[in-house]
Design an enzyme around this catalytic site. Structure first.
Site, PDB file in Angstrom:
ATOM      1  CE1 TYR A 122      -3.299   0.161  -6.604  1.00  0.00           C
ATOM      2  CE2 TYR A 122      -1.236   1.370  -6.816  1.00  0.00           C
ATOM      3  CZ  TYR A 122      -2.542   1.293  -6.366  1.00  0.00           C
ATOM      4  OH  TYR A 122      -3.072   2.362  -5.676  1.00  0.00           O
ATOM      5  CB  CYS A 127       0.301   6.669  -8.874  1.00  0.00           C
ATOM      6  SG  CYS A 127       0.272   5.377  -7.613  1.00  0.00           S
ATOM      7  CE1 TYR A 153      -3.936  -2.135   0.149  1.00  0.00           C
ATOM      8  CE2 TYR A 153      -2.439  -3.529   1.401  1.00  0.00           C
ATOM      9  CZ  TYR A 153      -3.602  -3.371   0.669  1.00  0.00           C
ATOM     10  OH  TYR A 153      -4.428  -4.441   0.450  1.00  0.00           O
ATOM     11  CB  SER A 154       0.848   4.302  -2.098  1.00  0.00           C
ATOM     12  OG  SER A 154       0.935   3.566  -3.282  1.00  0.00           O
ATOM     13  CD  GLU A 173       4.516   2.646  -6.739  1.00  0.00           C
ATOM     14  OE1 GLU A 173       5.760   2.640  -6.693  1.00  0.00           O
ATOM     15  OE2 GLU A 173       3.791   2.952  -5.775  1.00  0.00           O
TER      16      GLU A 173
END
Ligand SMILES: Cc1cc2nc3c(=O)[nH]c(=O)nc-3n(C[C@H](O)[C@H](O)[C@H](O)COP(=O)(O)OP(=O)(O)OC[C@H]3O[C@@H](n4cnc5c(N)ncnc54)[C@H](O)[C@@H]3O)c2cc1C
Ligand code: SF4
Ligand code: SF4
Length: 396
Positions: A396, A354, A195-196, A394
């Site tokens: 996901y 992101c 988790y960011s 980034e």
């Protein structure tokens, strides 16, 4: 020593790897595996197909060493950094030839983000991989708030964790690992999820050993449901921090363009808060492109309205507002082509993308169009920005 005895070994850089598991899921021959510390490549299995190179969000997978004897999995599990290339003496020219061949293949494989990820030159050096499954940091939940409207099915939550017991040094843009309790249906411990970090380096509130996460509940998802259901006082096992390149420039003159969807906004909350708290009159500009289905599903919609436009120029894109055309982040970027193009001509501009994997292509195409409109080539600029630590992806 004859060149034929030299082995070219594929390795993962433990300093940069964010332990996202993408490579392990991608490798067709199961050459990639991990322990609680590192992701590693089995030299006996890797056939250099390069399938894992382009999906890796950090470029940490793109490392190669010429060595007379393969590094074992145990060697690799114990590393905190890659070993230097050993001097191979007489065989140097043969090695160089093989390296050139590898480089040519890698250039093709790196279509996605445009090359290896590099940190901005002014970014602070982060601490990484300080805690792992065997030695986790224990955080205590001090807040868990819903960010999306009550009628939104899969809520997004703002979760605040205190590290008063175990100092956990982080920088904006890094991620943390969460160890979900329990085992999967094969009886194995659940995989660690990443988790960011959604808060600035000195805490959710200044100097409070705390950090925030922005977590979206996934239907049946193991870790997101565990996190979203946490109560105040619950204790959570954490690993990391991870990530040494998706970091904020520390230079107040840096322009920062942030492009995100959904929980991809988490690191940008950290970036914005750090600048707001520590350099509110910075000459560098900040621009945010944020996509969601509708305002009710956009995390931090309310708080973002309060951030002054002079600090952060905000551009929201909604794809599911009844009666309105579907708008995606790339559409909003094209609408702002003039200020974006101006920023892209500056060597002090940093671009960060992101969020959902699916956004990459559209954002890339928009940047291509915007560059073309002012006589620039995104195909040429992208690898330059990437190599200079000025273009980061980034997803996901
Ligand atoms: C670098 C990085 C940063 C990230 N940052 C964030 C972040 O800031 N915020 C965030 O929310 N996420 C983030 N993620 C994603 C996060 O790590 C998890 O992947 C995500 O929370 C889902 O994990 P989970 O355990 O809930 O789902 P999993 O249990 O891993 O399930 C994965 C998917 O399968 C589906 N699924 C699982 N079981 C079933 C079933 N029985 N039937 C049908 N479908 C099923 C789930 O819906 C889910 O979509 C990040 C990932 C990476 C790599
Ligand atoms: S190069 Fe191919 S075989 Fe080797 S680790 Fe990557 S995906 Fe697996
Ligand atoms: S960051 Fe790259 S090398 Fe590390 S786990 Fe993810 S895909 Fe693999």
């Amino acid at each position: 020593m004859p060149a034929t005895e030299i082995l070219k070994q594929h390795l993962i850089d433990p300093e940069i790897c964010i332990r996202c598991n993408t490579c392990e899921e991608t490798c067709p021959v199961d050459a990639i595996t991990h322990d609680d510390n590192n992701y590693v490549v089995d030299a006996a299995k890797c056939n250099f197909c390069l399938d894992c190179i382009s999906p890796c969000p950090t470029g940490s997978i793109d490392n190669w060493r010429m060595t007379p004897a393969a590094f074992s999995l145990e060697d690799q599990y114990s590393w905190s950094e890659l070993p230097a290339q050993v001097d191979l003496g007489d065989v140097a020219s043969a090695v160089e030839a093989i390296e050139d061949e590898v480089d040519a293949l890698l250039t093709q494989a790196h279509a996605g983000a445009g090359g290896k990820s590099v940190a901005p030159s002014s970014a602070l050096k982060p601490a990484i991989n300080q805690f792992n499954r065997a030695r986790p940091a224990i955080a205590t939940v001090i807040g868990n708030y819903r960010l999306t409207a009550p009628d939104v099915d899969n809520d997004v939550r703002h979760i605040i964790l205190s590290f008063a017991e175990t100092p956990f040094p982080v920088l904006e843009g890094q991620s943390v690992g969460v160890v979900p309790p329990g085992v999967d249906d094969k009886g194995e411990k659940h995989r660690i999820r990443l988790y960011s970090i959604a808060s600035p380096r000195h805490g959710e509130k200044p100097n409070t050993y705390s950090l925030a996460l922005t977590v979206k509940r996934e239907p049946h998802g193991v870790c997101s449901n565990y996190l979203c259901d946490l109560k105040k006082g619950d204790r959570v096992k954490m690993t990391g921090p991870f990530g040494a390149t998706f970091l904020m420039p520390n230079d107040p003159a840096a322009n920062i363009v942030m492009i995100c969807t959904g929980t991809g906004s988490a690191p940008f909350r950290g970036f914005t808060e750090w600048r707001r708290r520590t350099m509110p009159n910075a000459p560098g500009r900040m621009m945010l492109f944020f996509g969601a289905r509708r305002p009710e599903e956009l995390p931090y919609f309310g708080p973002l309205q309060k951030v002054p436009e002079t600090l952060l120029a905000k551009h929201f894109a909604y794809s599911r507002v009844p009666g309105e055309p579907k708008t995606y982040v790339q559409d909003m970027m094209r609408k702002q082509a003039a200020p974006l193009a101006e920023l892209m001509t500056s060597p002090q501009t940093y671009i960060y993308v992101c969020g959902l994997k699916g956004m990459e292509q559209g954002v890339d195409a928009a940047l291509d169009d915007i560059c073309r409109g002012v006589g620039l080539s995104w195909a040429a600029l992208r690898p330059d920005m990437r190599a200079g630590g000025r273009y980061h992806v980034e997803t996901y």
